[in-house]
Enzyme design. Structure first.
Site, PDB file in Angstrom:
ATOM      1  N   ASP A  40      34.913  35.156  36.592  1.00  0.00           N
ATOM      2  CA  ASP A  40      34.402  34.683  37.484  1.00  0.00           C
ATOM      3  C   ASP A  40      33.636  33.092  36.682  1.00  0.00           C
ATOM      4  O   ASP A  40      33.344  33.366  35.188  1.00  0.00           O
ATOM      5  CB  ASP A  40      32.984  34.944  38.459  1.00  0.00           C
ATOM      6  CG  ASP A  40      33.383  33.988  39.247  1.00  0.00           C
ATOM      7  OD1 ASP A  40      32.760  33.240  39.908  1.00  0.00           O
ATOM      8  OD2 ASP A  40      31.627  34.988  39.859  1.00  0.00           O
ATOM      9  N   ASN A  98      39.444  34.805  49.119  1.00  0.00           N
ATOM     10  CA  ASN A  98      39.917  33.801  48.553  1.00  0.00           C
ATOM     11  C   ASN A  98      40.761  32.538  49.165  1.00  0.00           C
ATOM     12  O   ASN A  98      40.742  31.641  48.884  1.00  0.00           O
ATOM     13  CB  ASN A  98      40.517  33.049  47.585  1.00  0.00           C
ATOM     14  CG  ASN A  98      39.288  33.915  45.900  1.00  0.00           C
ATOM     15  OD1 ASN A  98      39.510  34.765  45.226  1.00  0.00           O
ATOM     16  ND2 ASN A  98      37.910  34.129  46.345  1.00  0.00           N
TER      17      ASN A  98
HETATM   18  C1  FPP Z   1      36.561  32.850  40.200  1.00  0.00           C
HETATM   19  O1  FPP Z   1      35.688  31.686  39.504  1.00  0.00           O
HETATM   20  C2  FPP Z   1      38.084  32.956  39.899  1.00  0.00           C
HETATM   21  C3  FPP Z   1      39.093  32.758  40.914  1.00  0.00           C
HETATM   22  C4  FPP Z   1      38.921  33.637  42.413  1.00  0.00           C
HETATM   23  C5  FPP Z   1      40.399  32.949  40.242  1.00  0.00           C
HETATM   24  C6  FPP Z   1      40.247  33.804  38.678  1.00  0.00           C
HETATM   25  C7  FPP Z   1      42.824  33.030  38.711  1.00  0.00           C
HETATM   26  C8  FPP Z   1      42.736  32.782  37.405  1.00  0.00           C
HETATM   27  C9  FPP Z   1      41.793  33.313  35.994  1.00  0.00           C
HETATM   28  C10 FPP Z   1      44.171  32.453  36.625  1.00  0.00           C
HETATM   29  C11 FPP Z   1      44.887  33.433  37.304  1.00  0.00           C
HETATM   30  C12 FPP Z   1      45.507  34.363  36.607  1.00  0.00           C
HETATM   31  C13 FPP Z   1      46.464  35.086  36.079  1.00  0.00           C
HETATM   32  C14 FPP Z   1      46.190  35.970  36.013  1.00  0.00           C
HETATM   33  C15 FPP Z   1      47.330  34.507  35.594  1.00  0.00           C
HETATM   34  P1  FPP Z   1      35.426  30.677  40.519  1.00  0.00           P
HETATM   35  O2  FPP Z   1      36.423  29.442  41.117  1.00  0.00           O
HETATM   36  O3  FPP Z   1      35.245  31.374  42.024  1.00  0.00           O
HETATM   37  O4  FPP Z   1      34.270  29.992  39.834  1.00  0.00           O
HETATM   38  P2  FPP Z   1      33.020  29.619  40.469  1.00  0.00           P
HETATM   39  O5  FPP Z   1      32.279  30.114  40.292  1.00  0.00           O
HETATM   40  O6  FPP Z   1      32.995  28.405  38.726  1.00  0.00           O
HETATM   41  O7  FPP Z   1      33.128  28.131  41.360  1.00  0.00           O
END
Ligand code: FPP
Length: 245
Positions: A27, A75
């Protein structure tokens, strides 16, 4: 189940007790990007890069299973360009993985409802599944269109179908675990969540029953090898009792 490291890195560089299975809620990508005046997609790209580094570190220190939350069933509510960016990063990762998995002796699984994904992504997942039949090293599980409750409902439905067909027997915890995406794998020893929130957000609800939880304010794209080692050192200092004394 903790593994004591017997590998190729110098002893002093390594944590003493390595968890057999690490699960991670990655996250903080969006906030990492915002702090830099970048689009959220840049945060996910940086997050995908850190995922590669952390996975490599896990492999080097002898972790057997790594399970990461890449895309939840919730998501899809994000703007379409952000959804596309994440799925595109997954596509890129799977393509690269297919080239290297055999050489690196890595197994790869995708946990989640893949029916909602494009034919192309499902094809790539099929390719990496196929390669995983020939490898037996560290296993990486990427949760995509995954939700813990949906996984439990799916398991219950599968069991009900077997019951209706007359082939199911009375259910034990071990039997039930075999209907989950993680069938046959040990539960996570250590579950890490980056980005400052202290909740599970529908991740591995069954499997995390006895996991040690580690929460950190570090945003995922900043969670590097040192941060991982720190989390493992914290885990190593904990006494796991599984309800005993
Ligand atoms: C949460 O951060 C993250 C996600 C919903 C996506 C995670 C995806 C990756 C790390 C990239 C793709 C993965 C692979 C395995 C290739 P957020 O967007 O909710 O962050 P925030 O809370 O700061 O808004």
């Amino acid at each position: 189940m903790a593994f004591f490291f017997r590998g190729r890195l110098a002893r002093k560089e390594l944590p003493d007790v390595v968890p057999g299975h690490i699960a991670i809620i990655m996250d903080g990508n969006g906030r990492w990007a915002k702090k830099r005046g970048l689009p959220r997609s840049a945060g996910h790209a940086a997050g995908a890069e850190m995922f590669r580094r952390v996975a490599t570190r896990c492999k080097d220190i002898g972790v057997r299973y790594l399970t990461v939350y890449a895309f939840s069933t919730e998501n899809w509510k994000r703007p379409p360009d952000e959804v596309s960016a994440i799925l595109e990063l997954l596509d890129k990762y799977l393509r690269e993985a297919a080239e290297k998995m055999e050489r690196d002796n890595v197994r790869l699984r995708v946990f989640g409802d893949t029916s909602a994904l494009t034919d192309r992504l499902r094809g790539l997942i099929g390719d990496t599944d196929e390669i995983s039949r020939r490898t037996d090293g560290m296993q990486v599980n990427i949760c995509v269109n995954y939700g813990g409750r949906a996984e439990l409902l799916r398991a219950a439905s599968m069991y009900a179908a077997e019951l209706a067909g007359g082939s199911a027997r009375t259910l034990s915890e071990e039997d039930f675990a075999n209907y989950l995406f993680s069938a046959g794998m040990p539960d996570p020893d250590l579950l890490i969540r980056t980005g400052g929130e202290t909740r599970l957000s529908n991740f591995l609800l069954w499997q995390s029953a006895y996991s040690e939880l580690y929460f950190t304010d570090v945003l995922w794209p900043d969670f590097d090898e040192r941060a991982l080692d720190h989390a493992i050192a914290d885990y190593a200092g904990r006494a796991r009792r599984y309800g005993g004394i």
